[in-house]
Scaffold this active site. Structure first.
Site, mmCIF file in Angstrom:
data_model
loop_
_atom_site.group_PDB
_atom_site.id
_atom_site.type_symbol
_atom_site.label_atom_id
_atom_site.label_comp_id
_atom_site.label_asym_id
_atom_site.label_seq_id
_atom_site.Cartn_x
_atom_site.Cartn_y
_atom_site.Cartn_z
ATOM 1 N N ASP A 182 74.446 84.137 50.725
ATOM 2 C CA ASP A 182 73.289 84.583 49.946
ATOM 3 C C ASP A 182 73.289 86.106 49.978
ATOM 4 O O ASP A 182 72.953 86.714 50.994
ATOM 5 C CB ASP A 182 71.996 84.014 50.551
ATOM 6 C CG ASP A 182 70.759 84.564 49.843
ATOM 7 O OD1 ASP A 182 70.912 85.435 48.956
ATOM 8 O OD2 ASP A 182 69.648 84.130 50.193
ATOM 9 N N LYS A 218 67.176 92.201 41.350
ATOM 10 C CA LYS A 218 66.996 93.011 42.570
ATOM 11 C C LYS A 218 67.929 94.216 42.564
ATOM 12 O O LYS A 218 67.909 95.033 43.467
ATOM 13 C CB LYS A 218 67.252 92.150 43.814
ATOM 14 C CG LYS A 218 66.180 91.066 44.026
ATOM 15 C CD LYS A 218 66.393 90.366 45.332
ATOM 16 C CE LYS A 218 65.622 89.070 45.450
ATOM 17 N NZ LYS A 218 64.181 89.280 45.633
ATOM 18 N N CYS A 278 58.589 84.321 51.559
ATOM 19 C CA CYS A 278 59.432 83.125 51.374
ATOM 20 C C CYS A 278 60.313 82.887 52.602
ATOM 21 O O CYS A 278 61.485 82.506 52.464
ATOM 22 C CB CYS A 278 60.286 83.221 50.115
ATOM 23 S SG CYS A 278 59.328 83.392 48.625
ATOM 24 N N HIS A 293 65.882 82.828 53.423
ATOM 25 C CA HIS A 293 64.835 82.736 52.400
ATOM 26 C C HIS A 293 64.684 81.255 52.046
ATOM 27 O O HIS A 293 65.657 80.494 52.117
ATOM 28 C CB HIS A 293 65.330 83.542 51.190
ATOM 29 C CG HIS A 293 64.375 83.670 50.058
ATOM 30 N ND1 HIS A 293 64.204 82.676 49.127
ATOM 31 C CD2 HIS A 293 63.549 84.675 49.688
ATOM 32 C CE1 HIS A 293 63.315 83.080 48.221
ATOM 33 N NE2 HIS A 293 62.909 84.285 48.541
ATOM 34 N N GLN A 349 69.929 90.198 48.982
ATOM 35 C CA GLN A 349 69.426 91.470 49.524
ATOM 36 C C GLN A 349 70.555 92.430 49.872
ATOM 37 O O GLN A 349 70.298 93.602 50.143
ATOM 38 C CB GLN A 349 68.586 91.210 50.793
ATOM 39 C CG GLN A 349 67.303 90.476 50.562
ATOM 40 C CD GLN A 349 66.282 91.269 49.732
ATOM 41 O OE1 GLN A 349 66.336 92.489 49.645
ATOM 42 N NE2 GLN A 349 65.361 90.568 49.107
HETATM 43 C C1 LIG Z 1 67.584 86.805 50.848
HETATM 44 C C2 LIG Z 1 67.028 86.238 49.572
HETATM 45 N N1 LIG Z 1 67.580 85.137 49.054
HETATM 46 C C3 LIG Z 1 67.135 84.585 47.927
HETATM 47 C C4 LIG Z 1 66.093 85.128 47.232
HETATM 48 C C5 LIG Z 1 65.626 84.476 45.974
HETATM 49 O O1 LIG Z 1 65.825 85.315 44.885
HETATM 50 P P1 LIG Z 1 65.265 84.889 43.455
HETATM 51 O O2 LIG Z 1 63.775 84.785 43.595
HETATM 52 O O3 LIG Z 1 65.681 86.001 42.565
HETATM 53 O O4 LIG Z 1 65.876 83.592 43.120
HETATM 54 C C6 LIG Z 1 65.469 86.275 47.716
HETATM 55 C C7 LIG Z 1 64.307 86.853 47.033
HETATM 56 O O5 LIG Z 1 63.571 87.642 47.546
HETATM 57 C C8 LIG Z 1 65.954 86.845 48.924
HETATM 58 O O6 LIG Z 1 65.395 87.942 49.446
#
Ligand SMILES: Cc1ncc(COP(=O)(O)O)c(C=O)c1O
Length: 416
Positions: A204, A230, A370, A124, A207
């Site tokens: 990270d 999430k 993203c 992301h 998800q």
């Molecule tokens: C794999 C992953 N990392 C990071 C993020 C970023 O999350 P946030 O927008 O809550 O900071 C997302 C958001 O969709 C994501 O899917």
């Protein structure tokens, strides 16, 4: 695994299902943010009705109560992810802020020219642009691991070749928000540490954690990040887990109230972690909702959630493949995957697809999610994504699949 009756009961807690919109909503945008059960919403209301005050700052009853809520949240999260102690949990706003904190506090201080940062093409933007910037500032080199275009899996030999003694940061998603791939992060971290025990390994988990058990000690990671929103919590509670000694070796990211020890006119000293990373008034209401979200998940059982969502995902995957004459599917065919079904109509723009679906009450995501480099690598600019949660049903999956036919009809796909 959850049965039909249990899911029906669970659905009573999600009030969007009761409201009269133009159409009943079939919410399949869970990877962007989950819906919130009434227990979570009520917990925030309780906080603001009876426990609200600025935490850590007052001697009065309400401030003490607010501090208790906040610190109980830390204990709850520490236990949920099996941290060694609660001081290893830092609250941020979201995954993005947690990763920026790391990139700023760690990378700017400790990276130097010639060092290497290894990430994957699946990341992301929050786990990609951050490292691009860190690399630019420090002249470190940013290296990518690529997935196989067919299986959407990383190649372990390629990964081993990428890791060297120069690798100072290895930061990887545990579940892709586009192709659903779930790399064996534990095995990867073990390998990285065998090559360079001082390399910082970041996971990270944005998800992964809504669907799977997370154990930071078993993973062997140095840092792990995720967003409460999430996983049923309201927006505003993000988590940065970090090994205590590493957290305490980092400089603060934000300066100001509630993170200092002593302040003189010309210098200051800072609290140990987690306090040093939580400058300013914290979002106690969001942390309270995260406590309630974890209670909710634990009450159902994360394994029950995972198995049920997997059954929805496997079914949806098989059904969408029946339409391979008009649809390309990007989600990995490996059944060990996150419940995100990513696809494109061969002859329709994702925004048209999402709008047509919305006209039937079906909420899916369209765009680059993203993850522009990943889309480019897969030779597209964008895609559609349906993502599932444990309050979705097989009937909703069928409804979604059936209405893909309306896209075919309305966009005149395959007709003369
Ligand atoms: C794999 C992953 N990392 C990071 C993020 C970023 O999350 P946030 O927008 O809550 O900071 C997302 C958001 O969709 C994501 O899917």
């Amino acid at each position: 695994m959850l049965n039909k009756k249990e899911v029906e009961e669970i659905r009573k807690d999600f009030l969007y299902l009761d409201k009269k919109y133009n159409n009943p909503i079939v919410y399949l945008d869970n990877a962007a943010t989950s819906q919130k059960p009434i227990q979570v919403i009520d917990s925030v209301s309780e906080y603001y009705k009876y426990e609200n005050a600025n935490p850590h700052r007052g001697a009065h009853t309400l401030s003490v109560l607010s501090t208790e809520v906040y610190e109980n949240g830390r204990k709850k999260v520490a236990k949920f992810i099996n941290a060694r102690e609660e001081s290893e949990v830092v609250f941020t706003r979201n995954t993005t802020e947690s990763l920026n904190l790391l990139a700023y506090s760690y990378a700017n201080e400790k990276l130097k020219e010639g060092d290497e940062i290894v990430i994957s093409i699946m990341e992301h933007h929050s786990n990609l642009v951050t490292w691009q910037e860190a690399a630019k500032k420090t002249n470190a080199k940013l290296k990518y691991l690529y997935i196989d275009k067919k299986t959407k899996q990383l190649d372990f030999e390629e990964f081993k070749n990428a890791i060297t003694e120069k690798t100072k940061i290895f930061s990887i998603t545990q579940a892709s928000n586009v192709v659903g791939t779930m790399p064996d992060v534990e095995k990867m971290i073990k390998y990285v540490k065998s090559v360079n025990k001082d390399c910082i390994c970041i996971v990270d988990c944005a998800q992964y954690i809504p669907h799977n058990k997370v154990d930071v000690q078993k993973l062997g990671c140095d840092f792990l990040v995720f967003s409460g929103h999430k996983m049923l919590s309201i927006m505003g509670a993000g988590v940065l887990y970090g090994r205590k000694e590493l957290l305490n070796s980092l400089k603060p990211f934000l300066y100001g109230g509630d993170m200092i020890e002593y302040v003189f006119e010309d210098k200051s000293s800072y609290l140990d972690a987690p306090g040093r990373f939580e400058a300013g008034t914290q979002d106690v209401g969001a942390v309270k909702s995260l406590i309630s979200a974890i209670d909710y998940i634990e009450n159902i059982g994360i394994e029950n959630i995972r198995d049920y969502e997997k059954s929805l995902m496997d079914y949806a995957y098989d059904r969408i493949l029946e339409k391979s004459d008009i649809i390309d599917v990007y989600t990995t065919n490996d059944k060990n995957r996150s419940p995100v079904l990513d696809f494109n109509f061969k002859e329709a723009h994702p925004h048209d697809v999402a709008s047509i679906m919305d006209s039937f009450g079906i909420a899916i995501r369209s765009g680059h999610h993203c993850a522009q480099p990943l889309h480019r690598y897969l030779q597209t600019n964008f895609s559609c994504r349906a993502s599932f949660a444990f309050y979705n049903t097989i009937e909703e999956v069928d409804f979604f699949i059936e209405h893909l036919e309306d896209v075919r009809r309305l966009m005149r796909i395959g007709t003369k």
